[in-house]
Design an enzyme around this catalytic site. Sequence first.
Site, short mmCIF file in Angstrom:
data_model
loop_
_atom_site.label_atom_id
_atom_site.label_comp_id
_atom_site.label_asym_id
_atom_site.label_seq_id
_atom_site.Cartn_x
_atom_site.Cartn_y
_atom_site.Cartn_z
N HIS A 90 2.46 1.19 7.67
CA HIS A 90 3.88 0.87 7.57
C HIS A 90 4.46 0.50 8.92
O HIS A 90 5.32 -0.37 9.03
CB HIS A 90 4.65 2.06 6.98
CG HIS A 90 4.59 2.06 5.50
ND1 HIS A 90 4.19 3.15 4.76
CD2 HIS A 90 4.89 1.10 4.61
CE1 HIS A 90 4.23 2.84 3.49
NE2 HIS A 90 4.66 1.61 3.37
N ARG A 142 3.86 -11.38 -2.49
CA ARG A 142 2.94 -10.32 -2.97
C ARG A 142 3.76 -9.32 -3.77
O ARG A 142 4.27 -8.35 -3.24
CB ARG A 142 2.28 -9.62 -1.79
CG ARG A 142 1.25 -10.47 -1.03
CD ARG A 142 0.59 -9.65 0.07
NE ARG A 142 -0.65 -10.23 0.54
CZ ARG A 142 -0.77 -10.97 1.64
NH1 ARG A 142 0.29 -11.24 2.39
NH2 ARG A 142 -1.96 -11.44 2.01
N ARG A 201 3.00 -14.03 -6.94
CA ARG A 201 1.71 -13.60 -7.50
C ARG A 201 1.97 -12.38 -8.38
O ARG A 201 2.67 -11.46 -7.97
CB ARG A 201 0.77 -13.24 -6.36
CG ARG A 201 -0.56 -12.71 -6.86
CD ARG A 201 -1.54 -12.53 -5.75
NE ARG A 201 -1.21 -11.42 -4.90
CZ ARG A 201 -1.83 -11.14 -3.75
NH1 ARG A 201 -2.80 -11.94 -3.33
NH2 ARG A 201 -1.51 -10.11 -3.03
N GLU A 250 -10.16 -16.36 -5.16
CA GLU A 250 -10.55 -15.29 -4.24
C GLU A 250 -11.96 -14.82 -4.51
O GLU A 250 -12.47 -13.95 -3.82
CB GLU A 250 -9.63 -14.07 -4.44
CG GLU A 250 -8.20 -14.30 -4.03
CD GLU A 250 -7.28 -13.25 -4.63
OE1 GLU A 250 -6.75 -12.45 -3.86
OE2 GLU A 250 -7.10 -13.24 -5.86
N ASN A 259 -8.91 -14.22 2.38
CA ASN A 259 -9.17 -12.82 2.78
C ASN A 259 -10.20 -12.20 1.83
O ASN A 259 -11.19 -11.62 2.26
CB ASN A 259 -7.89 -11.99 2.75
CG ASN A 259 -6.77 -12.64 3.52
OD1 ASN A 259 -7.01 -13.51 4.34
ND2 ASN A 259 -5.54 -12.24 3.25
N ARG A 276 -13.53 -6.09 3.35
CA ARG A 276 -12.54 -6.54 4.33
C ARG A 276 -11.94 -5.39 5.13
O ARG A 276 -11.30 -5.60 6.13
CB ARG A 276 -11.44 -7.39 3.65
CG ARG A 276 -10.63 -6.62 2.65
CD ARG A 276 -9.77 -7.53 1.78
NE ARG A 276 -8.45 -7.76 2.32
CZ ARG A 276 -7.49 -8.42 1.67
NH1 ARG A 276 -7.75 -8.95 0.49
NH2 ARG A 276 -6.31 -8.57 2.20
#
Length: 589
Positions: free
Chosen positions: A195, A293, A329, A451, A474, A485
């Site tokens: 955060h 997102r 998304r 992806e 990613n 990742r």
Amino acid sequence: MTGPTTLTGIGSTPRTGVGTARWYRGGADLTLPDRPDPSTVDPAIERERFEAAREEAREAIRLARDRAEARVGGEEAAVFDAHEAFLDDPGIVDDVEDAIADGTPAEHAVRDRFEAAIGQFEGMDGRMAERADDLRDVRDRLLRALLDAPTPTDLSTLPAGTVLLAERLTPSDTAELDPAAVAGIATVAGGRTSHAAIIARSLSIPAVVGVVDALAEVADGTEVLVDGEAGEVVVEPGEKRRAAALRKDDAPVVPEPVSTADGRAIEVAANVGSGAEVPPASDRGADGIGLFRSEFLFLDRESPPDEEEQYEAVVAALEAFPDDRIVVRTLDVGGDKQVPYLDLPEEPNPFLGRRGIRLSLEEHADLFETQLRALLRAAAHGRDGNGGGGSEGDGASDDDRDDRGGLAVMFPMVSRVEEVEAALDRVESVAADLAAEGVDHAVPELGAMVETPAASYLADALAARLDFLSVGTNDLAGYVMAADRESDAVADYHDPLHPAVLRAIDRTTAGAEGTDAWVGMCGEMAGDPELTELSVGFGLDELSMSAVTIPAVKERVREVDSAEARELAEAVLRCETRAEVRDVLGLDE
Ligand SMILES: C=C(OP(=O)(O)O)C(=O)O
Ligand SMILES: [Mg+2]
């Protein structure tokens, strides 16, 4: 330490700043007195002290929340609601009270209980591990109150040109920083998705985290350069490096859409993880949002957002970009993004398990339906007037839509054509329900993220059914290279410049050729100005990235010639190793 010396870490806010180092050590000394004999402790007094400390901490958290809201917006500030919830968590409060009843002084009981909780979160993966930082923040507030320790250095009044060095920063520390004064942040601990790192990014403060290398040896007063793009902290950088780095960061903002030197339009859009990131994206000249997102609306809370809350969040983004496209998304949880209240299945390998669209079509079909209702309602917003009289859409062929404007919706983690067909069916059935209820709605542009290697192999079939595809490098790099990742141990594998990943990207754009679908890229690769020519060469129509790199990428797009860019892509596609790729691109190893 005499410079110049380069220390490496993880680039977190991809901007560069130079200033004077100043260590922040959290201010107060929170060392506890020795634990007394339990028989000498009065539990009634300790309980009262604990109660008073909770109330003091609560007040301070609310103050931090209000300050964060004023500076970075409500969504980032919501982390402090999670902090307040820890103060009331019966799993913590009851245990502390039990320990007090057994003769433990309040400060020891608090420290023991929080250490246990921090240890638990640290043992988990990804974002959950970062909740440990939130717990440390709350623990320190309680201990400061109990020990009557002074509040830490006032971070909101640091002198201009400070580069703040710290072992770790809490979210509250970061939300206090004044972006006009703080030239950069470098911390020993912390990850990109903590955060604290997210708040620093929203404040556009250059930041490098995870600098394990000798940061402690940098003395207060030293000149330090923080390059949040390269993930480097340069001690005593020298005039040349300083000037070069600042030039790179200072690309002028270009508010209008850009084209290559030979006239090919490339949309340069922003990735956002919360409503608070929308205004900075527009300030950096984003041509809309290429990745919203939506899972961020679901994190750090105890129940999912309802239809109205989701509708309002999307409408606010549409209003901030009235002439541009906003790509939302649908919920992408699972893998590294765990949401405790959703009871996601326990899996031995969550990255290869129930993630993204898989959950939306089955376990969380209810959440998917609510989200689609909110999105289809939002898609009508702004058509035929502000929110009124939206058309009942007819999917991919809705032709009253402005070419580039309006809402688009994409599905994450697609690996099968059947998933896209099922998702399109759900959209159709939600549209029919809304029509039957007489609710304004429209069907937005619909797309899928690429992806997985499967989606790249199937790009032709997906593009034939959808309005667009967006390459998520990613995850794609992770799945093509079989490299987690999140894992430092295989970070070398997790690089989009491996030939196999580049071939998967090219296969995607080649698959969509000959269909009407456009293809974008919203993984981190899209935001690297050194790779803009290559991305154009792959035939991408849109690049979406963290807002901070938009000016540099727009500047680069304008210099690119698309025929030369294609030749570069072809040269790269002939490479067999990453070293050859880097060589062709003129990048250092
Ligand atoms: C953009 C992507 O999605 P996320 O980083 O949110 O998984 C990606 O995988 O490239
Ligand atoms: Mg992804």
